[in-house]
Design a protein around this motif. Sequence first.
Motif, short mmCIF file in Angstrom:
data_model
loop_
_atom_site.label_atom_id
_atom_site.label_comp_id
_atom_site.label_asym_id
_atom_site.label_seq_id
_atom_site.Cartn_x
_atom_site.Cartn_y
_atom_site.Cartn_z
N GLY A 42 -8.85 -5.42 3.09
CA GLY A 42 -8.87 -5.00 1.60
C GLY A 42 -7.66 -4.33 1.28
O GLY A 42 -7.46 -3.95 0.30
N VAL A 43 -6.65 -4.52 2.13
CA VAL A 43 -5.35 -3.80 2.12
C VAL A 43 -4.17 -4.75 1.42
O VAL A 43 -4.10 -5.68 2.24
N PRO A 44 -3.69 -4.80 0.54
CA PRO A 44 -2.80 -5.72 -0.13
C PRO A 44 -1.48 -5.46 1.00
O PRO A 44 -1.08 -4.49 1.22
N VAL A 45 -0.84 -6.56 1.07
CA VAL A 45 0.33 -6.64 1.67
C VAL A 45 1.69 -7.17 1.16
O VAL A 45 1.41 -8.02 0.29
N PHE A 46 2.82 -6.59 1.17
CA PHE A 46 4.11 -7.23 0.92
C PHE A 46 4.90 -7.68 2.02
O PHE A 46 5.04 -6.63 3.09
N MET A 47 5.48 -9.06 1.94
CA MET A 47 6.27 -9.24 3.15
C MET A 47 7.56 -10.18 2.72
O MET A 47 7.12 -10.98 1.59
N ALA A 48 8.48 -10.16 3.23
CA ALA A 48 9.70 -11.26 2.70
C ALA A 48 9.64 -12.27 3.86
O ALA A 48 9.36 -11.99 5.04
N LEU A 95 -2.85 -6.01 -5.63
CA LEU A 95 -4.32 -6.68 -6.12
C LEU A 95 -5.25 -7.02 -4.91
O LEU A 95 -4.85 -7.20 -3.68
N VAL A 96 -6.41 -6.93 -5.14
CA VAL A 96 -7.44 -7.25 -4.19
C VAL A 96 -8.17 -8.41 -4.94
O VAL A 96 -8.61 -8.56 -6.11
N ASP A 97 -8.67 -9.50 -4.02
CA ASP A 97 -9.17 -10.64 -4.62
C ASP A 97 -10.63 -10.39 -4.78
O ASP A 97 -11.21 -9.35 -4.47
N GLY A 98 -11.46 -11.25 -5.33
CA GLY A 98 -12.66 -11.13 -5.69
C GLY A 98 -13.48 -11.01 -4.44
O GLY A 98 -14.78 -10.42 -4.79
N SER A 99 -13.36 -11.52 -3.34
CA SER A 99 -14.15 -11.08 -2.22
C SER A 99 -13.62 -10.04 -1.53
O SER A 99 -14.33 -9.45 -0.47
N GLY A 100 -12.68 -9.17 -2.24
CA GLY A 100 -12.60 -8.02 -1.43
C GLY A 100 -11.21 -7.86 -0.47
O GLY A 100 -10.96 -6.93 0.04
N ALA A 101 -10.70 -9.08 -0.39
CA ALA A 101 -9.37 -9.38 0.54
C ALA A 101 -8.17 -8.89 -0.29
O ALA A 101 -7.91 -9.12 -1.33
N GLY A 102 -7.29 -8.01 0.32
CA GLY A 102 -6.25 -7.60 -0.17
C GLY A 102 -5.15 -8.84 -0.32
O GLY A 102 -5.20 -9.76 0.61
N ARG A 103 -4.37 -8.84 -1.52
CA ARG A 103 -3.55 -10.15 -1.54
C ARG A 103 -2.35 -9.99 -0.78
O ARG A 103 -1.70 -8.71 -0.78
N VAL A 104 -1.91 -11.04 -0.22
CA VAL A 104 -0.74 -10.96 0.69
C VAL A 104 0.46 -11.66 -0.25
O VAL A 104 0.42 -12.63 -0.48
N ASP A 151 -4.12 11.43 3.41
CA ASP A 151 -4.35 10.64 4.43
C ASP A 151 -5.58 9.68 4.10
O ASP A 151 -6.63 10.03 4.35
N PRO A 152 -5.43 8.55 3.62
CA PRO A 152 -6.47 7.76 2.92
C PRO A 152 -7.01 7.08 4.27
O PRO A 152 -6.41 6.77 5.52
N GLU A 153 -8.17 6.60 4.12
CA GLU A 153 -8.98 5.99 5.29
C GLU A 153 -8.46 4.59 5.65
O GLU A 153 -8.50 3.79 6.88
N LYS A 154 -7.65 3.97 4.62
CA LYS A 154 -6.93 2.82 5.10
C LYS A 154 -5.75 2.89 3.92
O LYS A 154 -5.65 3.41 2.81
N PRO A 155 -4.58 2.20 4.26
CA PRO A 155 -3.64 2.07 3.59
C PRO A 155 -3.69 1.55 2.20
O PRO A 155 -4.70 0.71 1.93
N LYS A 156 -2.65 1.76 1.14
CA LYS A 156 -3.12 1.36 -0.17
C LYS A 156 -2.23 0.12 -0.28
O LYS A 156 -2.40 -1.02 -1.06
N LEU A 157 -1.12 0.01 0.46
CA LEU A 157 -0.19 -1.24 0.69
C LEU A 157 0.41 -1.19 1.84
O LEU A 157 0.93 -0.07 2.34
N VAL A 158 0.76 -2.29 2.51
CA VAL A 158 1.62 -2.25 3.54
C VAL A 158 2.54 -3.19 3.59
O VAL A 158 2.57 -4.34 2.95
#
Length: 555
Positions: free
Chosen positions: A87-93, A250-259, A294-301
């Motif tokens: 459920g953590v959105p991610v950004f990458m190049a 954003l997080v999608d309908g199934s709870g997965a973080g958008r990549v 210190d969140p239990e999981k990141p907001k964004l990676v």
Amino acid sequence: MAARSMYLRPRGPGCACPLQGGGGGVMGAGTMTDQASIFVGGGGEGYGLPQQLLLKYGNRHGLIAGATGTGKTVTLQILAEGFSAAGVPVFMADVKGDLSGLGAAGSEAHKLHGPFMERSAKIGLELAYRAFPVTFWDLFGEQGHPVRATVAEMGPLLLSRLLELTEPQEGVLNVAFRLADEEGLPLLDMKDLQALLVFIGENAEAISTRYGLVATASIGAIQRRLLVLENEGGAKLFGEPALDLADLMLVDGSGAGRVNILAADKLMNSPRLYATFLLWLLSELFETLPEVGDPEKPKLVFFFDEAHLLFDDAPKALVSKVEQVARLIRSKGVGVFFITQNPADVPEDILGQLGNRVQHALRAFTAKDQKDLKMAAETYRPNPRFDTQEAIRDVGTGEAVTSFLENKGIPGIVERTLIRPPSSQLGPIDPALRAQLMVQSPVAGKYDRVVDRESAYEKLRARADAAARDAAQAEAPQDEDARDEEPADDGYRRARRYDGGRAEAERETAPKPRSSAGRSDSIGTAFAKSFARQLGTKTGQAVVRGILGSLFRSR
Ligand SMILES: Nc1ncnc2c1ncn2[C@@H]1O[C@H](COP(=O)(O)OP(=O)(O)OP(=O)(O)O)[C@@H](O)[C@H]1O
Ligand SMILES: [Mg+2]
């Protein structure tokens, strides 16, 4: 085999064992216990304990290093999968164009199916294929949704770095931003900055009196650098609608973080643009996001591939800002993973902050290589079972020497790890699927069209027009007869257009001035005097955003 059997032993609720990981390889996702983690790999015989990245330490940053072709991109892919599944959105190049595969499930037909299964069996992972929700971005607007920033958001420090300006030139750019701020001239796109520079050039004397010397040679140099950037396609980065950071989270309908995948293959032709843009994005995130502790999981990676580009001959001031951003952004819940061939590329102060590490093989051909290898090895907590330096030299493709933060945030003992294969497709997806995913994206249509609202360029132009009208009106009585007789003199007007401010001076003595002073090309000349009067009064609202103020705007 000790490691393998440990793997198979269930550990109760929130179990972190890979066989119970929903097949996606993420353990405990949805059951956010202390053990909620991403399974990275293991390997059984010849390898070490299973390795997992604890989600609660996902904001303690990371490093993925290794020589070319050793498995860095796949490691990035499996970490991104893990975060997304949790459920953590991610950004990458996407530097080589091989990460779009995250948007499609791996498949039985996959040519590497055999080795994948073998590898999975070795590490005790029941590999299940799945796709992840991806959003494609592209500075050039070709392979993804356009991503833009305003000039004001970029700020003078980053812009100077982008344009490779000298110190005096940077000084001029600082004056330009200050002026825009005080004069209420929003700097949104490239032509705003260009118009402002023309204005400053034409009013250099008055402006120098207030802000210190503004050399016209420096203005010219900046204008030339802007031209180069424009030729590289960099102008596309500037403008509106600017990127709304919420769209990266954003997080999608199934709870997965958008990549979020930024196309960077073409962008890599302008390494400065690439590095500066990513740095800008990081600093915007820092500025915009609230403190979360210190969140239990990141907001964004945030994965920063080819990170060495950020540091290659970067001035000290910039490196210390990056170090500062990395340190402070942690408490905003943003994890940053640097990916680079050689850990020695990353300045020590920053390297020291990277808690989760995957070190793929390093070659040691030259004396410098050996020194770098030794240095890389020394940053790990030694494992009595093997020599770290040797292991880093010997690990095969898709294997690594790894260390992740354990409970209480202590770095784990270094392990030799067979990295798990991805659940999504290895290698790029085909263009048709990419186009389809873009149409289905939650930001489809939002950024497609440039909006050119009133900003510095239009305002300067309007001021010049108004000044010209005033001048024409004042002169109207004695001019009236002449105007009736004389047709529009285009030749004269064109001459005025090309002679910069000189015609303005001539008007003082000319018997029959024309009302052509308001042409856009004579920006500045018509209201130099009114501007001089305005100096000293702070009329404009602050148009330059905060971030660059607190971190990148001042030194
Ligand atoms: N964890 C893994 N599981 C399965 N195969 C892997 C794994 N890691 C790497 N490989 C194999 O090795 C190849 C090269 O890996 P990868 O592209 O990640 O290397 P890289 O370090 O990113 O290279 P470059 O520096 O050229 O970008 C992959 O295409 C894949 O076939
Ligand atoms: Mg790669």
